[in-house]
Design a protein around this motif. Structure first.
Motif: not given
Lengths: 347, 347
Positions: B92-93, B99-107, B311-312, B336-342
């Motif tokens: 999934q990651e 998808a986003v790297l392709q949008e930026d012209g990368l492969a 997404r983050e 740094t990004i934060r993990a949250r409880l779901v």
């Protein structure tokens, strides 16, 4: 400073600074033999190749792939074109495929193509890397579109359908074809044996493989006098299928069997029945999936499904790629593999 | 023969035979502007770029990437190194990232590295494509190994752990760091609130992120007087975890809470409890996972878990890659990004 650190420094400043000649000297072989060892198409004694690759690895040497592609006008890249990698079926197949292609000295690029609107641009982008082969997993692409896009690169097109290639398709691209008639016939026989009378089909809209699946299914159902009650759209997707089954059940009818076009949508159908509608599976309604992904064996689903062995699929693709790499101009190939019924707990 | 077929024939014989000059003429721009439109680093007005790319697509033109890599000594390739693509989290990651790297012209190239024994060879192979960035998902690789292997290519190293980078690690590679302390503390508070007393931890053996997770977990448990009963190996895997939980439960002890190092092993724990051991979840034993993959929302599991929004994560990686591509020599970055409880149904 230890030897190890010194080596690190050197590598950091001049990565890949060893040359093929350095490797040849250290491995006590000719410069040409080093080149052959790195060329998957060249025949080299396996122990000799391994020795050379080991020496090269210890020196941090690898031939420059961009330079090689310039000289030979071909790369050792295999482009895999897929609408999503996030679904288990694609992820599991491309994972196994990447592993075997790497063993064969090839490397995998992944191109995600969700929108057919940018088709020509995306094809041009893929072509710019001069792939040795293109494997397209997009069910809604036509062979002639691939043929047109990858004229000089062999394109392999895994087709999961029961239909024979049409005249128009033939000689267009290589095809891995899954024969699913027998698996579907066996699944329907199983359903008939437990007295099922009315079947709901959850399709993946727009997929070529789906049309053929419906044909095979209708034929088998007719043989056992099971009513093909309806087909609803599940988009090969858990959430879409779950909502569609709830909606159908409440408004349209209550079948005693559901056949889903892939396992993920079968899971959505099972959860809709058990948790949203209070219908027991398989007692009140049987569910059969398609693919036999790993998750189908998870006990919470324990899904009866129709699938092709992953190893068998991947080895067939590996053979086709290898044949294309060694003979780019050979006639197009079709390999056929067979989907089998895997009986678990939902039917 | 129709126009369409004639065009097909021409493409087949000379794919990519249009030149940048053809595109420039048709798009009424300069030859240089065509080149800039295909260069993700060049600043071009978005509508102008789109127009040029559209014209190029209609002519089947794309610059030759091997030639460009030869000239610039850099490619627009991002190498993703992963031990497997078959697990949902990675799939999934990497799907979203592609998808986003392709949008930026990368492969994206995918390299599967299961065995550390061939590390140097595999690194040399990856280096040979001159990637603009390397993203390594292998939890058991050390930053200095990546630094050594990819001296001149920026390597980005997504680290999922609660520890601050050590002095030794710093300036080695870029890092995406997941702060998981708070998510774990919230999960333990939830368990304490429903009176849980004894917790079993299912770890993914050998993973660096695991050590940090255990620290965070022990700290939070101590605060609420919940006993850290034991840690068992689940290998981040459904089947290994299921067998390990059955074995533990029958021979060692019967905790009232299980925390698993990823969601897939949490599913294995849930199925072991419910189907093999006849233990109700969450009544007799709560289960908490880690990752929040799509499947965690499937009703059959409905898993309470700790995770970072996909997404983050992907946008953070995208920013780091873009920064590296435009400034290969910049100081190493840490995001740094934060993990949250779901909270769902299993705790």
């Amino acid at each position: 400073m230890s030897d190890d650190s010194a080596d690190t420094e050197r590598t950091r400043e001049h990565p890949g600074s060893s040359t093929a000649l350095d490797v040849a000297k250290a491995a006590k072989v000719s410069r040409i033999m080093v080149s052959r060892a790195f060329n998957p198409e060249a025949s080299v004694r396996p122990d000799k190749r391994q020795h050379i690759l080991d020496v090269a690895a210890s020196l941090g040497y690898h031939p420059d792939m961009a330079a090689r592609a310039m000289v030979t006008r071909r790369s050792n890249l295999v482009a895999v074109v897929v609408s999503t990698l996030a679904n288990p079926w694609e992820a599991q197949e491309i994972d196994a495929l990447t592993a075997v292609l790497q063993e064969d000295g090839l490397a995998v690029m992944v191109f995600r193509m969700e929108h057919k609107s940018r088709l020509q641009f995306n094809f041009a982008h893929i072509r710019a890397y001069r792939p040795a082969a293109v494997i397209a997993y997009m069910d809604d692409l036509k062979p002639h579109q691939l043929r047109r896009a990858f004229g000089n690169s062999p394109a392999i097109y895994p087709v999961y359908g029961a239909h024979a290639p049409t005249d128009h398709d033939e000689h267009m691209v290589d095809r891995l074809h899954v024969e699913q008639h027998e698996g579907i016939a066996n699944a329907v026989r199983l359903l008939a044996g437990t007295g099922r009378k009315r079947l709901l089909y959850v399709r993946g809209e727009g997929a070529a493989s789906d049309l053929d699946r419906v044909d095979a299914l209708e034929e088998a159902l007719a043989e056992h006098s099971i009513v093909f009650e309806a087909a609803i759209d599940g988009n090969f997707d858990y959430a879409t299928t779950r909502a569609a089954v709830i909606n159908y059940w409440r408004r349209e009818g209550q079948p005693d069997a559901i056949f889903a076009a892939n396992d993920t949508s079968a899971f959505g159908a099972i959860d809709a029945l058990r948790y949203d509608l209070g219908v027991s599976v398989p007692q009140q309604c049987a569910v059969v999936g398609f693919d036999n992904i790993r998750e189908a064996a998870w006990q919470a689903y324990n899904l009866t499904t129709i699938g092709v062995d992953l190893r068998e699929r991947v080895q067939a693709l590996r053979r086709m790629v290898a044949a294309r790499v060694s003979e780019p101009r050979a006639r197009s190939m079709v390999e056929t593999i067979r989907a089998r019924l895997v009986v678990r707990g939902t039917a």
